[in-house]
Scaffold this motif. Structure first.
Motif, short mmCIF file in Angstrom:
data_model
loop_
_atom_site.label_atom_id
_atom_site.label_comp_id
_atom_site.label_asym_id
_atom_site.label_seq_id
_atom_site.Cartn_x
_atom_site.Cartn_y
_atom_site.Cartn_z
N GLN A 1 0.85 -1.18 0.00
CA GLN A 1 0.00 0.00 0.00
C GLN A 1 0.89 1.23 0.00
O GLN A 1 1.53 1.56 1.00
CB GLN A 1 -0.91 -0.01 1.23
CG GLN A 1 -1.92 -1.14 1.24
CD GLN A 1 -2.95 -0.99 0.15
OE1 GLN A 1 -3.31 0.11 -0.24
NE2 GLN A 1 -3.42 -2.11 -0.38
N SER A 2 0.94 1.94 -1.12
CA SER A 2 1.86 3.05 -1.27
C SER A 2 1.48 4.22 -0.38
O SER A 2 2.31 5.06 -0.06
CB SER A 2 1.90 3.50 -2.73
OG SER A 2 0.61 3.88 -3.16
N ASN A 3 0.20 4.33 0.02
CA ASN A 3 -0.21 5.46 0.84
C ASN A 3 -0.14 5.15 2.33
O ASN A 3 -0.59 5.96 3.14
CB ASN A 3 -1.64 5.88 0.47
CG ASN A 3 -2.64 4.76 0.68
OD1 ASN A 3 -2.26 3.60 0.74
ND2 ASN A 3 -3.91 5.11 0.79
N ASP A 4 0.37 4.00 2.70
CA ASP A 4 0.57 3.69 4.12
C ASP A 4 1.78 4.45 4.64
O ASP A 4 2.79 4.60 3.94
CB ASP A 4 0.79 2.19 4.32
CG ASP A 4 -0.53 1.42 4.32
OD1 ASP A 4 -1.57 2.06 4.10
OD2 ASP A 4 -0.50 0.21 4.54
N TYR A 5 1.67 4.91 5.88
CA TYR A 5 2.83 5.48 6.57
C TYR A 5 3.14 4.58 7.74
O TYR A 5 2.35 4.44 8.67
CB TYR A 5 2.54 6.91 7.04
CG TYR A 5 3.77 7.61 7.55
CD1 TYR A 5 4.68 8.16 6.67
CD2 TYR A 5 4.03 7.69 8.92
CE1 TYR A 5 5.83 8.80 7.14
CE2 TYR A 5 5.17 8.32 9.39
CZ TYR A 5 6.05 8.87 8.50
OH TYR A 5 7.20 9.50 8.95
N ARG A 6 4.30 3.93 7.69
CA ARG A 6 4.62 2.86 8.63
C ARG A 6 5.54 3.35 9.75
O ARG A 6 6.65 3.83 9.48
CB ARG A 6 5.25 1.68 7.88
CG ARG A 6 4.29 0.98 6.93
CD ARG A 6 4.93 -0.19 6.23
NE ARG A 6 5.92 0.23 5.26
CZ ARG A 6 5.65 0.55 4.00
NH1 ARG A 6 4.39 0.50 3.58
NH2 ARG A 6 6.59 0.91 3.17
N VAL A 7 5.07 3.20 10.96
CA VAL A 7 5.83 3.55 12.17
C VAL A 7 6.16 2.26 12.90
O VAL A 7 5.28 1.42 13.12
CB VAL A 7 5.02 4.49 13.09
CG1 VAL A 7 5.75 4.71 14.41
CG2 VAL A 7 4.74 5.80 12.39
N VAL A 8 7.41 2.09 13.28
CA VAL A 8 7.85 0.87 13.96
C VAL A 8 8.30 1.24 15.37
O VAL A 8 9.06 2.20 15.56
CB VAL A 8 9.00 0.19 13.20
CG1 VAL A 8 9.33 -1.16 13.84
CG2 VAL A 8 8.65 0.01 11.73
N VAL A 9 7.82 0.47 16.34
CA VAL A 9 8.13 0.72 17.75
C VAL A 9 9.09 -0.36 18.24
O VAL A 9 8.78 -1.55 18.19
CB VAL A 9 6.85 0.72 18.61
CG1 VAL A 9 7.18 1.10 20.05
CG2 VAL A 9 5.82 1.69 18.03
N PHE A 10 10.28 0.07 18.70
CA PHE A 10 11.29 -0.85 19.20
C PHE A 10 11.53 -0.59 20.69
O PHE A 10 11.29 0.50 21.21
CB PHE A 10 12.61 -0.68 18.45
CG PHE A 10 12.61 -1.23 17.07
CD1 PHE A 10 12.50 -2.59 16.83
CD2 PHE A 10 12.72 -0.39 15.97
CE1 PHE A 10 12.49 -3.10 15.56
CE2 PHE A 10 12.73 -0.89 14.67
CZ PHE A 10 12.61 -2.25 14.47
N GLY A 11 12.05 -1.62 21.36
CA GLY A 11 12.42 -1.49 22.76
C GLY A 11 12.52 -2.85 23.41
O GLY A 11 12.03 -3.85 22.89
N ALA A 12 13.15 -2.88 24.57
CA ALA A 12 13.32 -4.13 25.31
C ALA A 12 11.97 -4.62 25.82
O ALA A 12 10.98 -3.89 25.84
CB ALA A 12 14.31 -3.94 26.46
N ALA A 13 11.95 -5.87 26.24
CA ALA A 13 10.72 -6.46 26.77
C ALA A 13 10.32 -5.76 28.07
O ALA A 13 11.15 -5.50 28.93
CB ALA A 13 10.92 -7.96 27.02
N GLY A 14 9.03 -5.43 28.18
CA GLY A 14 8.51 -4.88 29.42
C GLY A 14 8.64 -3.38 29.59
O GLY A 14 8.32 -2.86 30.66
N VAL A 15 9.09 -2.65 28.55
CA VAL A 15 9.25 -1.20 28.70
C VAL A 15 7.94 -0.46 28.44
O VAL A 15 7.85 0.75 28.70
CB VAL A 15 10.35 -0.66 27.76
CG1 VAL A 15 11.70 -1.28 28.11
CG2 VAL A 15 9.99 -0.90 26.30
#
Length: 280
Positions: free
Chosen positions: A86-100
């Motif tokens: 989907q070219s009109n999607d804006y993708r945000v990725v959330v990273f971090g350790a377990a339990g934060v």
């Protein structure tokens, strides 16, 4: 029917229900043992396919004589062409350790809820309508695992992501250190991170036992040349502001949480019931 790989091709044979009852008994049958038509036949890998696929005229002739049916494998489908991005999607990725509190932040933003119990995440995706270049598009938020057992999934998320939220807990200094290799991987895959929106987020400010002060997070954010914010998913503190600020960092195209000057909201109950009838 069973299809088994053999030297020079594949072996095809039907299941013999009257003579074989278990997989172990089936495996013990030698290829030379006679069996009902069609018999075992060694076929090149290129001439084998699953039942139900169209047969060539030559294959139909060979099967009509009672000596067995030969099939050819159809070409593998191109899954990428069947499921276009989907070219009109804006993708945000959330990273971090377990339990934060990654999932808690995302759920608080998308659904307005907070979950007291901790449930480990492998990968979840949430979607919300936003405004993108004066039109409506989809904000796709990927909540990643806090485990390091899925490096391939992590690399794929980075390569497809447009913006990133790096979350640590203010009650754990180790959780901040765990973000260092993730940031380095983003830098390696994305190249110039100055053009990529990145938010460093210190979560769980509602907790009393702090191990990290806001100044320590700000110092690391300045080093990485990214934005910084402290939040509390439990108290709903700075959650909405976090995603607004992240989208404001996007310089390649205008994106915001507003649709026609109004915040994008889920349909109300009245709107969902409109046009429906109910039994009184």
């Amino acid at each position: 029917m069973r299809i088994e790989e053999a030297e020079g091709g594949f072996l095809w044979r039907p299941r013999r229900h009257q003579q074989v009852n278990t997989e172990a008994e089936w495996a013990k049958l030698p290829p030379s043992q006679p069996c009902p038509t069609p018999e075992w036949r060694l076929q090149p890998a290129s001439s084998l396919s699953l039942p139900g696929s169209p047969l060539s005229a030559q294959q139909q002739d060979s099967g009509s004589g009672g000596g067995g049916s030969c099939f050819s494998l159809p070409p593998a489908p191109n899954r990428a062409s069947e499921m276009p991005e989907q070219s009109n999607d804006y993708r945000v990725v959330v990273f971090g350790a377990a339990g934060v509190g990654k999932s808690s932040l995302v759920l608080r933003f998308v659904r307005g809820t907070f979950r007291e119990t901790y449930v480990p995440t492998i990968e979840d995706t949430y979607r919300q309508v936003i405004c993108c270049e004066k039109s409506v598009c989809t904000l796709q938020i990927t909540d990643t695992t806090g485990s390091h057992q899925f490096p391939a999934m992590q690399r794929l998320s980075i390569s497809k992501g447009h913006a990133f939220i790096l979350v640590y807990s203010v009650t754990s200094k180790q959780s901040l250190e765990d973000l260092l290799p993730i940031y380095e991987q983003i830098r390696q895959i994305k190249g110039d991170v100055q053009k990529v929106p990145i938010m460093l987020v210190g979560n769980k400010t509602d907790e009393d036992q702090r191990e990290l002060q806001a100044s320590e997070g700000e110092a690391l954010a300045n080093k990485w040349n990214c934005s910084f914010m402290e939040t509390s998913a439990k108290n709903n503190s700075n959650v909405q502001e976090l995603f607004e600020e992240l989208l404001n960092l996007e310089k390649r195209r205008p994106v915001c949480l507003q649709v026609d000057g109004k915040k994008a909201k889920a349909p109300t109950r009245a709107a969902r019931l409109r046009g429906k009838c109910c039994l009184m």
